[in-house]
Design a protein around this motif. Structure first.
Motif, PDB file in Angstrom:
ATOM      1  N   PRO A 263       6.389  -5.461  -6.101  1.00 16.58           N
ATOM      2  CA  PRO A 263       6.640  -4.501  -5.023  1.00 16.58           C
ATOM      3  C   PRO A 263       6.434  -5.165  -3.662  1.00 16.58           C
ATOM      4  CG  PRO A 263       4.544  -4.036  -6.087  1.00 16.58           C
ATOM      5  CD  PRO A 263       5.191  -5.138  -6.861  1.00 16.58           C
ATOM      6  N   LYS A 264       7.263  -4.816  -2.690  1.00 14.81           N
ATOM      7  CA  LYS A 264       7.215  -5.479  -1.379  1.00 14.81           C
ATOM      8  C   LYS A 264       5.970  -5.130  -0.569  1.00 14.81           C
ATOM      9  CE  LYS A 264      12.127  -6.086  -0.921  1.00 14.81           C
ATOM     10  NZ  LYS A 264      12.983  -5.867  -1.816  1.00 14.81           N
ATOM     11  N   ASP A 265       5.539  -3.877  -0.586  1.00 15.04           N
ATOM     12  CA  ASP A 265       4.429  -3.426   0.255  1.00 15.04           C
ATOM     13  C   ASP A 265       3.129  -3.249  -0.508  1.00 15.04           C
ATOM     14  OD1 ASP A 265       6.450  -3.338   2.089  1.00 15.04           O
ATOM     15  OD2 ASP A 265       6.594  -1.158   2.155  1.00 15.04           O
TER      16      ASP A 265
ATOM     17  N   PRO B 114      -5.179 -11.982  -8.818  1.00 13.29           N
ATOM     18  CA  PRO B 114      -3.972 -11.511  -8.134  1.00 13.29           C
ATOM     19  C   PRO B 114      -2.727 -11.909  -8.938  1.00 13.29           C
ATOM     20  CG  PRO B 114      -5.357 -12.830  -6.664  1.00 13.29           C
ATOM     21  CD  PRO B 114      -5.904 -12.980  -8.040  1.00 13.29           C
ATOM     22  N   VAL B 115      -1.760 -11.006  -9.014  1.00 13.89           N
ATOM     23  CA  VAL B 115      -0.483 -11.290  -9.665  1.00 13.89           C
ATOM     24  C   VAL B 115       0.475 -11.689  -8.552  1.00 13.89           C
ATOM     25  CG1 VAL B 115       1.412 -10.325 -11.023  1.00 13.89           C
ATOM     26  CG2 VAL B 115      -0.963  -9.715 -11.572  1.00 13.89           C
TER      27      VAL B 115
ATOM     28  N   MET C 289      -7.697  -4.347 -16.149  1.00  9.26           N
ATOM     29  CA  MET C 289      -7.050  -3.170 -15.568  1.00  9.26           C
ATOM     30  C   MET C 289      -5.914  -3.642 -14.663  1.00  9.26           C
ATOM     31  SD  MET C 289      -8.600  -0.244 -13.018  1.00  9.26           S
ATOM     32  CE  MET C 289      -9.797   0.324 -14.191  1.00  9.26           C
ATOM     33  N   PHE C 290      -4.734  -3.056 -14.861  1.00  8.63           N
ATOM     34  CA  PHE C 290      -3.568  -3.338 -14.027  1.00  8.63           C
ATOM     35  C   PHE C 290      -3.661  -2.463 -12.790  1.00  8.63           C
ATOM     36  CE2 PHE C 290       0.862  -2.198 -12.915  1.00  8.63           C
ATOM     37  CZ  PHE C 290       1.374  -3.453 -12.642  1.00  8.63           C
ATOM     38  N   THR C 291      -3.663  -3.084 -11.594  1.00 11.89           N
ATOM     39  CA  THR C 291      -3.773  -2.304 -10.356  1.00 11.89           C
ATOM     40  C   THR C 291      -2.637  -2.638  -9.403  1.00 11.89           C
ATOM     41  OG1 THR C 291      -5.199  -3.944  -9.283  1.00 11.89           O
ATOM     42  CG2 THR C 291      -6.297  -2.170 -10.510  1.00 11.89           C
ATOM     43  N   VAL C 292      -2.172  -1.616  -8.700  1.00 12.80           N
ATOM     44  CA  VAL C 292      -1.169  -1.755  -7.661  1.00 12.80           C
ATOM     45  C   VAL C 292      -1.707  -1.020  -6.448  1.00 12.80           C
ATOM     46  CG1 VAL C 292       1.241  -1.336  -7.028  1.00 12.80           C
ATOM     47  CG2 VAL C 292       0.656  -1.770  -9.422  1.00 12.80           C
ATOM     48  N   THR C 293      -2.018  -1.757  -5.378  1.00 11.54           N
ATOM     49  CA  THR C 293      -2.626  -1.162  -4.196  1.00 11.54           C
ATOM     50  C   THR C 293      -1.831  -1.546  -2.939  1.00 11.54           C
ATOM     51  OG1 THR C 293      -4.122  -3.063  -4.001  1.00 11.54           O
ATOM     52  CG2 THR C 293      -4.952  -1.141  -5.194  1.00 11.54           C
ATOM     53  N   ASP C 294      -2.079  -0.829  -1.851  1.00 11.34           N
ATOM     54  CA  ASP C 294      -1.439  -1.166  -0.581  1.00 11.34           C
ATOM     55  C   ASP C 294      -1.932  -2.527  -0.116  1.00 11.34           C
ATOM     56  OD1 ASP C 294      -0.025   1.218  -0.430  1.00 11.34           O
ATOM     57  OD2 ASP C 294      -1.664   2.252   0.600  1.00 11.34           O
ATOM     58  N   LYS C 295      -1.006  -3.333   0.454  1.00 12.22           N
ATOM     59  CA  LYS C 295      -1.414  -4.626   1.010  1.00 12.22           C
ATOM     60  C   LYS C 295      -2.223  -4.383   2.264  1.00 12.22           C
ATOM     61  CE  LYS C 295       2.148  -7.700  -0.703  1.00 12.22           C
ATOM     62  NZ  LYS C 295       3.268  -8.580  -0.363  1.00 12.22           N
TER      63      LYS C 295
END
Length: 170
Positions: free
Chosen positions: A70-72, A90-91, A163-169
């Motif tokens: 994801p870009k953001d 970090p991925v 745990m797979f995480t996706v957070t705001d940069k």
């Protein structure tokens, strides 16, 4: 149609129905653990595939979507249990290999295979696939071959829970 892995030249046979109307699919090479794209054949192309033994024609269609970070957002794997508890990986690319040694994300756990599982990120989700590991990959204590991960999804490899995480940069 026959496709070749671009890295090791392993041969795989695909049926047109595996494309489901798409122009390409992502494949996972079981020989060298590489994910690569296979393009759908032109509608009227006449291609005579070379003879290949059926045992050599076993590829896994990983995804019909193109892998993309994801870009953001920032994507990571956080260790919640096990020898590396508290570590955050970090991925940084859309397709990663997780394992004990020689992987994109190395998990120092004797119960983790060298090439244990692969993640293919599609925006805010990921497709995870076990790579024939000795001890398996588990989600909700169920052994899986493939599984869709969403933000805060946990999976266990060996004695390590991630745990797979996706957070705001930031």
């Amino acid at each position: 149609m026959i496709v070749l892995c671009p890295k090791c030249q392993a041969r795989y046979q695909l049926e047109e129905k595996q494309f489901s109307g798409r122009s390409e699919v992502q494949l996972w090479c079981k020989k060298c653990q590489t994910t690569f794209a296979a393009k759908a054949p032109a509608e009227n192309a006449a291609v005579a595939p070379p003879p290949v033994s059926p045992a050599a024609l076993d590829a896994t269609v990983v995804s019909k979507k193109v892998a993309e970070l994801p870009k953001d957002k920032a994507v990571a794997l956080s260790v919640t249990q096990g020898p590396l508890r508290g570590k955050i990986f970090p991925v940084t690319k859309p397709q990663i290999l997780v394992g004990r040694l020689g992987a994109d994300i190395e998990v120092d756990d004797p119960n983790v295979s060298r090439k244990h599982c692969a993640l293919e990120v599609h925006g805010s989700t990921a497709l995870m696939q076990d790579l024939g590991s000795a001890n398996g990959t588990f989600v909700n204590e169920q052994k899986i071959q493939t599984c869709q991960l969403e933000h805060l999804s946990e999976f266990r490899i060996g004695a390590t829970t991630l745990m797979f995480t996706v957070t705001d940069k930031q």
